[in-house]
Structures are given as structure tokens and as C-alpha cells.
Motif scaffolding. Structure first.
Motif, PDB file in Angstrom:
ATOM      1  N   UNK A  67     -16.511  -6.310  -5.407  1.00  0.00           N
ATOM      2  CA  UNK A  67     -16.725  -4.988  -5.986  1.00  0.00           C
ATOM      3  C   UNK A  67     -16.607  -3.917  -4.910  1.00  0.00           C
ATOM      4  N   UNK A  68     -17.270  -4.154  -3.775  1.00  0.00           N
ATOM      5  CA  UNK A  68     -17.235  -3.174  -2.683  1.00  0.00           C
ATOM      6  C   UNK A  68     -15.833  -3.057  -2.098  1.00  0.00           C
ATOM      7  N   UNK A  69     -15.071  -4.160  -2.119  1.00  0.00           N
ATOM      8  CA  UNK A  69     -13.703  -4.127  -1.624  1.00  0.00           C
ATOM      9  C   UNK A  69     -12.818  -3.253  -2.494  1.00  0.00           C
ATOM     10  N   UNK A  70     -12.992  -3.343  -3.805  1.00  0.00           N
ATOM     11  CA  UNK A  70     -12.203  -2.516  -4.710  1.00  0.00           C
ATOM     12  C   UNK A  70     -12.624  -1.050  -4.637  1.00  0.00           C
ATOM     13  N   UNK A  71     -13.906  -0.812  -4.427  1.00  0.00           N
ATOM     14  CA  UNK A  71     -14.359   0.569  -4.220  1.00  0.00           C
ATOM     15  C   UNK A  71     -13.792   1.122  -2.920  1.00  0.00           C
ATOM     16  N   UNK A  72     -13.702   0.281  -1.897  1.00  0.00           N
ATOM     17  CA  UNK A  72     -13.116   0.678  -0.619  1.00  0.00           C
ATOM     18  C   UNK A  72     -11.675   1.139  -0.818  1.00  0.00           C
ATOM     19  N   UNK A  78      -8.277   7.723  -3.460  1.00  0.00           N
ATOM     20  CA  UNK A  78      -8.810   8.719  -4.391  1.00  0.00           C
ATOM     21  C   UNK A  78      -8.550   8.267  -5.833  1.00  0.00           C
ATOM     22  N   UNK A  79      -9.005   7.082  -6.119  1.00  0.00           N
ATOM     23  CA  UNK A  79      -8.765   6.464  -7.422  1.00  0.00           C
ATOM     24  C   UNK A  79     -10.062   5.812  -7.916  1.00  0.00           C
ATOM     25  N   UNK A  80      -9.947   5.032  -8.967  1.00  0.00           N
ATOM     26  CA  UNK A  80     -11.096   4.352  -9.560  1.00  0.00           C
ATOM     27  C   UNK A  80     -11.080   2.866  -9.227  1.00  0.00           C
ATOM     28  N   UNK A  81     -12.250   2.252  -9.306  1.00  0.00           N
ATOM     29  CA  UNK A  81     -12.392   0.800  -9.180  1.00  0.00           C
ATOM     30  C   UNK A  81     -13.140   0.309 -10.412  1.00  0.00           C
ATOM     31  N   UNK A  82     -12.924  -0.954 -10.781  1.00  0.00           N
ATOM     32  CA  UNK A  82     -13.556  -1.454 -11.999  1.00  0.00           C
ATOM     33  C   UNK A  82     -13.862  -2.942 -11.878  1.00  0.00           C
ATOM     34  N   UNK A  83     -14.706  -3.397 -12.800  1.00  0.00           N
ATOM     35  CA  UNK A  83     -14.979  -4.818 -12.967  1.00  0.00           C
ATOM     36  C   UNK A  83     -15.293  -5.029 -14.446  1.00  0.00           C
ATOM     37  N   UNK A  84     -14.930  -6.192 -14.987  1.00  0.00           N
ATOM     38  CA  UNK A  84     -15.238  -6.516 -16.378  1.00  0.00           C
ATOM     39  C   UNK A  84     -15.636  -7.985 -16.466  1.00  0.00           C
ATOM     40  N   UNK A  85     -15.999  -8.430 -17.642  1.00  0.00           N
ATOM     41  CA  UNK A  85     -16.421  -9.819 -17.811  1.00  0.00           C
ATOM     42  C   UNK A  85     -15.256 -10.791 -17.630  1.00  0.00           C
ATOM     43  N   UNK A  86     -14.043 -10.340 -17.901  1.00  0.00           N
ATOM     44  CA  UNK A  86     -12.867 -11.196 -17.740  1.00  0.00           C
ATOM     45  C   UNK A  86     -12.191 -10.969 -16.390  1.00  0.00           C
ATOM     46  N   UNK A 149     -17.128  -1.637 -16.114  1.00  0.00           N
ATOM     47  CA  UNK A 149     -17.977  -0.871 -15.204  1.00  0.00           C
ATOM     48  C   UNK A 149     -17.016  -0.182 -14.236  1.00  0.00           C
ATOM     49  N   UNK A 150     -17.074   1.147 -14.183  1.00  0.00           N
ATOM     50  CA  UNK A 150     -16.066   1.921 -13.453  1.00  0.00           C
ATOM     51  C   UNK A 150     -16.719   2.802 -12.392  1.00  0.00           C
ATOM     52  N   UNK A 151     -16.126   2.781 -11.217  1.00  0.00           N
ATOM     53  CA  UNK A 151     -16.564   3.615 -10.105  1.00  0.00           C
ATOM     54  C   UNK A 151     -15.420   4.556  -9.734  1.00  0.00           C
ATOM     55  N   UNK A 152     -15.698   5.853  -9.614  1.00  0.00           N
ATOM     56  CA  UNK A 152     -14.629   6.767  -9.202  1.00  0.00           C
ATOM     57  C   UNK A 152     -15.221   8.059  -8.629  1.00  0.00           C
ATOM     58  N   UNK A 153     -14.417   8.783  -7.823  1.00  0.00           N
ATOM     59  CA  UNK A 153     -14.885  10.049  -7.249  1.00  0.00           C
ATOM     60  C   UNK A 153     -15.320  11.020  -8.336  1.00  0.00           C
ATOM     61  N   UNK A 154     -16.331  11.821  -8.051  1.00  0.00           N
ATOM     62  CA  UNK A 154     -16.849  12.748  -9.052  1.00  0.00           C
ATOM     63  C   UNK A 154     -15.768  13.676  -9.599  1.00  0.00           C
ATOM     64  N   UNK A 155     -14.850  14.093  -8.735  1.00  0.00           N
ATOM     65  CA  UNK A 155     -13.819  15.043  -9.165  1.00  0.00           C
ATOM     66  C   UNK A 155     -12.847  14.445 -10.175  1.00  0.00           C
ATOM     67  N   UNK A 156     -12.855  13.120 -10.353  1.00  0.00           N
ATOM     68  CA  UNK A 156     -11.952  12.479 -11.319  1.00  0.00           C
ATOM     69  C   UNK A 156     -12.582  12.319 -12.700  1.00  0.00           C
ATOM     70  N   UNK A 157     -13.833  12.725 -12.854  1.00  0.00           N
ATOM     71  CA  UNK A 157     -14.474  12.613 -14.166  1.00  0.00           C
ATOM     72  C   UNK A 157     -13.879  13.648 -15.113  1.00  0.00           C
TER      73      UNK A 157
END
Length: 281
Positions: A67-72, A78-86, A149-157
Motif C-alpha cells: 500500500x505504501x509503495x503504491x502511495x509512494x 501526482x496521482x492516486x493509489x488504491x487497493x481492493x479486495x481483489x 480504498x483510494x489515496x490521492x492528493x487533496x487537490x485531485x478531489x
């Protein structure tokens, strides 16, 4: 506060902090952003399949993705990272991000003392599978309110999107400002917690835990040795619920950033740190 006002106030806060990188927001949704980084689909996993001995962990780890690697990656692009059950990537991260319950028993051994008679000697982060089980039973993330579950910079909301938590990535001098602004806003001397956990545990699972209990606590993390490769040198994480973050922004005018001289001294050290790391504006 609207997202637009939060973004405007965040720019002011970042200027006070001397922090070049905007924070990330995390939320749940049924669709993932087009420009995003996450794991490839993996083989099916569950406690039920594990109990039936129908999971080949070698197959699971063929699609391992932290998860931290994808957030990195998302931070760099300047993009999003995600994880899902699949598309889970990590058998621990999928639990901490509320994508699968209960946790695999495998994790209880992998993070501690491993499996006797096998090459898996364990990470030795806790002393026994029992201690790990106690931790997992305590943090116990709630069921996710979306497929991703999605992680992204605030400016991309986008309009209609709202982060559940705000995540800062910062070094100690900047963390000083985040820490004190939290205590100044809440009036509580223990409003910043730093419990044990993986990198993703402290940016999501523990914040979810405190929120469910109605406790306004920021979570300091980044102490997971396995996740350090996905963070800058000397960098830690600082996660705040959206509601607390909004209060912190509203409290800025009366805070140490605008009253007194103490922050001026720290701010000079932040500038020296940025220069040392080649991160000047």
C-alpha cells in the motif's frame, strides 16, 4: 468547509509549515480514478480458504504490492493509489484498509516469529503470534464503505468527493508544527497517538479505530521497517480526521504560527533542512 475552502486554507497551512508537498486524502468509492497505481488482481484469499488449506502463499506473493509503495508512486506522479479486495497486493494491507475481514492467520506468524522448520523466520516486529493476534483484534478495521480504498492528493478531489482522513508526509521539524497545532486545537495533551502498526495501519486502520470511538486523535506513523523503503529519509506520517483537520485550519489565526516568535526559530530550521535535502521551493 467546502473542499475548495479546505484547499485554500491548506495552502496557507503548508506555507506556515514550510512543507512543499500537499497532503493526501483517503476515502472509499466504488470506482477507482483513471490515473492511479495499485496491485494487480491476485488469487482469492480469505480466512475460510486459509482454514481449508486452499491458499498457496507463494501464489499470493507473486502479485505482492505494498500500500505504501503504491502511495509512494502516487506521490511522485501526482496521482492516486488504491487497493481492493481483489486487487489487494498485500495480505496484511487488505485487512488494514478494510478490504477483507477477518485477517489471515498467516500474518500473525509472518510479522512475528515465522513458521518453525521453514525459511520464513518472521519479521520479529512483535514477540509472538499471540501478541500479533491481540493487536489485530484490537485495531479491527470496520467494513469498507466502497469497493476501493483510494489515496490521492487533496487537490485531485472532485466535486462531491470528500476525504475521510488527511495524511501528511513530513520530517520532524515540520511534524513539530503539526503536533502542536493538534494539541492547540483539541486542548488535549494526548491528542497525538503513535501505536504499533504497519505503514498503512497508521495512516488508516488506527485513525478509523479512534474515529469509531469518537476520539479526536492524530496518528503519527511511519515506523514500520518494511515500509521505510517507500518514504523519504527521516520522513514520518501524520494522519488526521477531516473533522479535526477543519478545526485545525480554523484555529490557525490564533495559533503559534501567527502569535509569538517560537515558530520563527523552527521555521528557520525547516528552511535549513530543505536546503540540506535539496528540496527548496
Amino acid at each position: 468547509m467546502t473542499m475548495q475552502s479546505i484547499l485554500e486554507e491548506t495552502k496557507i497551512f503548508l506555507k506556515h509549515l514550510g512543507l512543499n508537498e500537499e497532503p493526501f486524502g483517503v476515502y472509499y468509492a466504488d470506482t477507482k480514478p483513471e490515473k492511479s497505481y495499485g496491485p494487480k488482481p491476485g488469487v482469492s484469499i480469505s480466512r475460510e480458504l486459509e482454514d481449508q488449506r486452499q491458499i498457496d502463499m507463494q501464489e499470493v506473493f507473486k502479485t505482492f504490492s505494498c500500500v505504501m509503495g503504491n502511495i509512494w508512486l502516487a506521490r511522485k506522479k501526482n496521482a492516486a493509489a488504491y487497493i481492493s479486495s481483489k486487487e489487494y497486493g498485500c495480505p496484511g494491507g487488505v485487512f488494514y484498509c478494510s478490504m477483507m475481514k477477518p485477517n489471515l492467520r498467516f500474518i500473525e506468524h509472518y510479522v512475528t516469529t515465522g513458521f518453525e522448520g521453514t525459511p520464513i523466520h518472521g519479521e520479529r516486529y512483535l514477540p509472538s503470534p499471540e501478541s500479533m493476534r491481540k493487536f489485530l483484534d484490537t485495531v479491527d478495521p470496520p467494513k469498507a464503505q466502497g469497493k476501493y480504498c483510494i489515496f490521492k492528493p487533496l487537490s485531485l478531489f472532485m466535486d462531491g468527493e470528500e476525504p475521510e482522513f488527511i495524511i501528511f508526509f513530513a520530517r520532524p521539524e515540520v511534524l513539530t508544527g503539526l503536533f502542536v497545532q493538534t494539541t492547540f486545537t483539541t486542548g488535549e495533551v494526548d491528542s497525538v497517538a503513535s501505536p504499533f502498526g504497519a505503514g498503512c495501519t497508521n495512516i488508516l486502520a488506527w485513525p478509523l479505530y479512534y474515529k469509531a470511538k469518537g476520539m479526536e486523535k492524530a496518528v503519527l506513523g511511519g515506523f514500520d521497517p518494511s515500509a521505510r523503503k517507500y518514504m523519504k529519509a527521516d520522513e514520518l506520517t501524520f494522519t488526521i480526521s477531516l473533522s479535526l483537520y477543519q478545526k485545525m485550519l480554523k484555529a490557525l489565526p490564533e495559533s503559534m504560527f501567527n502569535v509569538g516568535e517560537n515558530w520563527t526559530t523552527v521555521r528557520k530550521k525547516i528552511d535549513r533542512s530543505k536546503k540540506a535535502w535539496g528540496e527548496n521551493d
